[in-house]
Motif scaffolding. Sequence first.
Motif, PDB file in Angstrom:
ATOM      1  N   GLY A  93       0.819  -1.212   0.000  1.00 35.13           N
ATOM      2  CA  GLY A  93       0.000   0.000   0.000  1.00 35.13           C
ATOM      3  C   GLY A  93       0.851   1.259   0.000  1.00 35.13           C
ATOM      4  O   GLY A  93       1.934   1.295  -0.570  1.00 35.13           O
ATOM      5  N   GLU A  94       0.341   2.305   0.685  1.00 36.98           N
ATOM      6  CA  GLU A  94       1.011   3.604   0.730  1.00 36.98           C
ATOM      7  C   GLU A  94       1.451   3.940   2.149  1.00 36.98           C
ATOM      8  O   GLU A  94       0.725   3.672   3.099  1.00 36.98           O
ATOM      9  CB  GLU A  94       0.059   4.710   0.269  1.00 36.98           C
ATOM     10  N   VAL A  95       2.615   4.559   2.248  1.00 37.07           N
ATOM     11  CA  VAL A  95       3.110   5.075   3.521  1.00 37.07           C
ATOM     12  C   VAL A  95       3.553   6.513   3.274  1.00 37.07           C
ATOM     13  O   VAL A  95       4.401   6.761   2.424  1.00 37.07           O
ATOM     14  CB  VAL A  95       4.281   4.242   4.081  1.00 37.07           C
ATOM     15  N   HIS A  96       2.944   7.440   4.012  1.00 40.20           N
ATOM     16  CA  HIS A  96       3.339   8.855   3.957  1.00 40.20           C
ATOM     17  C   HIS A  96       4.068   9.155   5.255  1.00 40.20           C
ATOM     18  O   HIS A  96       3.468   9.596   6.230  1.00 40.20           O
ATOM     19  CB  HIS A  96       2.111   9.751   3.765  1.00 40.20           C
ATOM     20  N   GLY A  97       5.343   8.863   5.273  1.00 43.22           N
ATOM     21  CA  GLY A  97       6.189   8.998   6.450  1.00 43.22           C
ATOM     22  C   GLY A  97       7.386   8.076   6.282  1.00 43.22           C
ATOM     23  O   GLY A  97       7.486   7.328   5.313  1.00 43.22           O
ATOM     24  N   SER A  98       8.287   8.106   7.237  1.00 45.03           N
ATOM     25  CA  SER A  98       9.493   7.286   7.174  1.00 45.03           C
ATOM     26  C   SER A  98       9.187   5.832   7.496  1.00 45.03           C
ATOM     27  O   SER A  98       8.291   5.530   8.283  1.00 45.03           O
ATOM     28  CB  SER A  98      10.534   7.819   8.163  1.00 45.03           C
ATOM     29  N   VAL A  99       9.952   4.929   6.881  1.00 46.79           N
ATOM     30  CA  VAL A  99       9.884   3.496   7.170  1.00 46.79           C
ATOM     31  C   VAL A  99      11.270   3.100   7.660  1.00 46.79           C
ATOM     32  O   VAL A  99      12.229   3.109   6.887  1.00 46.79           O
ATOM     33  CB  VAL A  99       9.485   2.680   5.921  1.00 46.79           C
ATOM     34  N   ILE A 100      11.362   2.770   8.955  1.00 46.18           N
ATOM     35  CA  ILE A 100      12.670   2.569   9.572  1.00 46.18           C
ATOM     36  C   ILE A 100      12.695   1.261  10.354  1.00 46.18           C
ATOM     37  O   ILE A 100      11.827   1.007  11.199  1.00 46.18           O
ATOM     38  CB  ILE A 100      13.024   3.750  10.500  1.00 46.18           C
ATOM     39  N   ALA A 101      13.709   0.435  10.088  1.00 49.08           N
ATOM     40  CA  ALA A 101      13.898  -0.823  10.811  1.00 49.08           C
ATOM     41  C   ALA A 101      14.662  -0.544  12.099  1.00 49.08           C
ATOM     42  O   ALA A 101      15.472   0.387  12.174  1.00 49.08           O
ATOM     43  CB  ALA A 101      14.686  -1.804   9.956  1.00 49.08           C
ATOM     44  N   ALA A 102      14.395  -1.367  13.116  1.00 50.01           N
ATOM     45  CA  ALA A 102      15.097  -1.251  14.387  1.00 50.01           C
ATOM     46  C   ALA A 102      16.591  -1.488  14.159  1.00 50.01           C
ATOM     47  O   ALA A 102      16.985  -2.359  13.388  1.00 50.01           O
ATOM     48  CB  ALA A 102      14.545  -2.260  15.384  1.00 50.01           C
ATOM     49  N   GLU A 103      17.419  -0.695  14.833  1.00 52.06           N
ATOM     50  CA  GLU A 103      18.864  -0.841  14.691  1.00 52.06           C
ATOM     51  C   GLU A 103      19.348  -2.123  15.342  1.00 52.06           C
ATOM     52  O   GLU A 103      18.797  -2.576  16.332  1.00 52.06           O
ATOM     53  CB  GLU A 103      19.575   0.357  15.324  1.00 52.06           C
ATOM     54  N   GLY A 104      20.387  -2.684  14.754  1.00 53.14           N
ATOM     55  CA  GLY A 104      20.994  -3.868  15.320  1.00 53.14           C
ATOM     56  C   GLY A 104      20.281  -5.158  14.991  1.00 53.14           C
ATOM     57  O   GLY A 104      20.809  -6.230  15.202  1.00 53.14           O
ATOM     58  N   ALA A 105      19.081  -5.084  14.475  1.00 52.03           N
ATOM     59  CA  ALA A 105      18.326  -6.299  14.143  1.00 52.03           C
ATOM     60  C   ALA A 105      18.476  -6.589  12.654  1.00 52.03           C
ATOM     61  O   ALA A 105      18.649  -5.680  11.850  1.00 52.03           O
ATOM     62  CB  ALA A 105      16.857  -6.117  14.504  1.00 52.03           C
ATOM     63  N   ASP A 106      18.404  -7.858  12.301  1.00 54.85           N
ATOM     64  CA  ASP A 106      18.438  -8.252  10.899  1.00 54.85           C
ATOM     65  C   ASP A 106      17.071  -7.916  10.306  1.00 54.85           C
ATOM     66  O   ASP A 106      16.061  -8.454  10.732  1.00 54.85           O
ATOM     67  CB  ASP A 106      18.729  -9.748  10.794  1.00 54.85           C
TER      68      ASP A 106
END
Length: 132
Positions: free
Chosen positions: A34-47
């Motif tokens: 779908g759509e995301v209006h904003g940042s998409v950020i993965a947790a640091e340190g995790a694969d």
Amino acid sequence: MFGRNAKSEIDSLVGISARIEGDLCFTGGLRIDGEVHGSVIAAEGADSMLVVSEHARIEGEVRCGNLIVNGYIAGPVYSSEMLELQPKACIVGDVHYKTLEMHGGAMVTGQLTHMQTGEPVFHLATAELSEA
């Protein structure tokens, strides 16, 4: 394809009819249709693994380990491991990557920057002297 982590799995899905207003943080694997209006950020340190399908649209910053794009991203992209740009991928923004695989048809409007991990290491071959 090259260097893909076989154990990466998709834990979460943003469906094709979903629209998210605001930042999205995740761990593990995420597929966006779908759509995301904003940042998409993965947790640091995790694969982490993010799949942006051909129907997906992201307007914001993207940060993760492994990223497969076949949709549209407007914003800076940071992939700390593997970035794969499939044929329908379109990124409008600067792209920072460690490893890049780009298929024919993929488009990037911005700078491609290879991220160095630490100082380059050079080893000089030296001959050992043997005493007789």
